[in-house]
Scaffold this motif. Sequence first.
Motif, PDB file in Angstrom:
ATOM      1  N   ASP A  59      42.724  46.897  31.405  1.00  0.00           N
ATOM      2  CA  ASP A  59      41.307  46.669  31.669  1.00  0.00           C
ATOM      3  C   ASP A  59      41.103  45.322  32.355  1.00  0.00           C
ATOM      4  O   ASP A  59      40.386  45.232  33.340  1.00  0.00           O
ATOM      5  N   HIS A  60      41.708  44.280  31.818  1.00  0.00           N
ATOM      6  CA  HIS A  60      41.633  42.949  32.397  1.00  0.00           C
ATOM      7  C   HIS A  60      42.689  42.081  31.734  1.00  0.00           C
ATOM      8  O   HIS A  60      43.291  42.477  30.750  1.00  0.00           O
ATOM      9  N   LEU A  61      42.910  40.913  32.302  1.00  0.00           N
ATOM     10  CA  LEU A  61      43.815  39.921  31.727  1.00  0.00           C
ATOM     11  C   LEU A  61      42.985  38.707  31.354  1.00  0.00           C
ATOM     12  O   LEU A  61      41.829  38.590  31.766  1.00  0.00           O
ATOM     13  N   LYS A 100      32.640  32.091  27.731  1.00  0.00           N
ATOM     14  CA  LYS A 100      33.613  32.631  28.688  1.00  0.00           C
ATOM     15  C   LYS A 100      33.129  32.573  30.114  1.00  0.00           C
ATOM     16  O   LYS A 100      31.955  32.425  30.387  1.00  0.00           O
ATOM     17  N   TYR A 101      34.090  32.671  31.006  1.00  0.00           N
ATOM     18  CA  TYR A 101      33.820  32.868  32.420  1.00  0.00           C
ATOM     19  C   TYR A 101      34.917  33.754  32.981  1.00  0.00           C
ATOM     20  O   TYR A 101      35.937  34.022  32.332  1.00  0.00           O
ATOM     21  N   TRP A 102      34.681  34.265  34.169  1.00  0.00           N
ATOM     22  CA  TRP A 102      35.605  35.180  34.835  1.00  0.00           C
ATOM     23  C   TRP A 102      35.988  34.642  36.204  1.00  0.00           C
ATOM     24  O   TRP A 102      35.180  34.004  36.872  1.00  0.00           O
ATOM     25  N   GLN A 107      43.983  40.398  44.398  1.00  0.00           N
ATOM     26  CA  GLN A 107      44.143  41.852  44.337  1.00  0.00           C
ATOM     27  C   GLN A 107      42.934  42.534  43.701  1.00  0.00           C
ATOM     28  O   GLN A 107      42.875  43.750  43.630  1.00  0.00           O
ATOM     29  N   GLY A 108      42.008  41.741  43.138  1.00  0.00           N
ATOM     30  CA  GLY A 108      40.841  42.310  42.479  1.00  0.00           C
ATOM     31  C   GLY A 108      40.988  42.435  40.976  1.00  0.00           C
ATOM     32  O   GLY A 108      40.179  43.076  40.315  1.00  0.00           O
ATOM     33  N   VAL A 150      35.940  39.554  44.041  1.00  0.00           N
ATOM     34  CA  VAL A 150      36.204  40.951  44.324  1.00  0.00           C
ATOM     35  C   VAL A 150      35.924  41.777  43.077  1.00  0.00           C
ATOM     36  O   VAL A 150      36.383  41.442  41.997  1.00  0.00           O
ATOM     37  N   GLN A 151      35.178  42.858  43.232  1.00  0.00           N
ATOM     38  CA  GLN A 151      34.945  43.725  42.080  1.00  0.00           C
ATOM     39  C   GLN A 151      36.224  44.480  41.792  1.00  0.00           C
ATOM     40  O   GLN A 151      36.896  44.954  42.683  1.00  0.00           O
TER      41      GLN A 151
END
Length: 166
Positions: A59-61, A100-102, A107-108, A150-151
Amino acid sequence: MKRFHVHVHVKDLEKNIAFYSAMFEQQPARTEADYAKWMLSDPPVNFAISTRGNAPGVDHLGIQVDQAEELAALKASATRADMALLDEGTTTCCYARSDKYWVTDPQGIAWEQFHTLDSIPVFSEAASTSNEVEPQACCAQPATNTVAMVQFSKVPRPAQGAKACC
């Protein structure tokens, strides 16, 4: 201390809990009807799985830190590197309240950097107070107009300005 974070969307939670418990040789630190998390010390990893999301897979890192100062240092480093940041501030998701932040890699792939403040009894406080029937994806990033942000395709985004989770 920094801890590497991985979140995997799974179809069968019980089967995956059994698999990962055997692989890590320990039971999850937290188990809910739709979620499980191992706080591994060897190697130090916050490894979570859930049935929330669109498709099975990574899902995400992320990087989880123990102190607010560590998060500030990571954020300063990302800012110096001119990374597009999506700062959520204090938010709730994955049975926790976090700052948090993203950032998104070339690579998206979405990277969550966060400091957990507290445990909460629901997956997300915002979702628990709405009339939504469908569960929201974990850690969905709000849409952005920044080209560099990038989404990433596996997680749907809430409307511009909406809070996300995890």
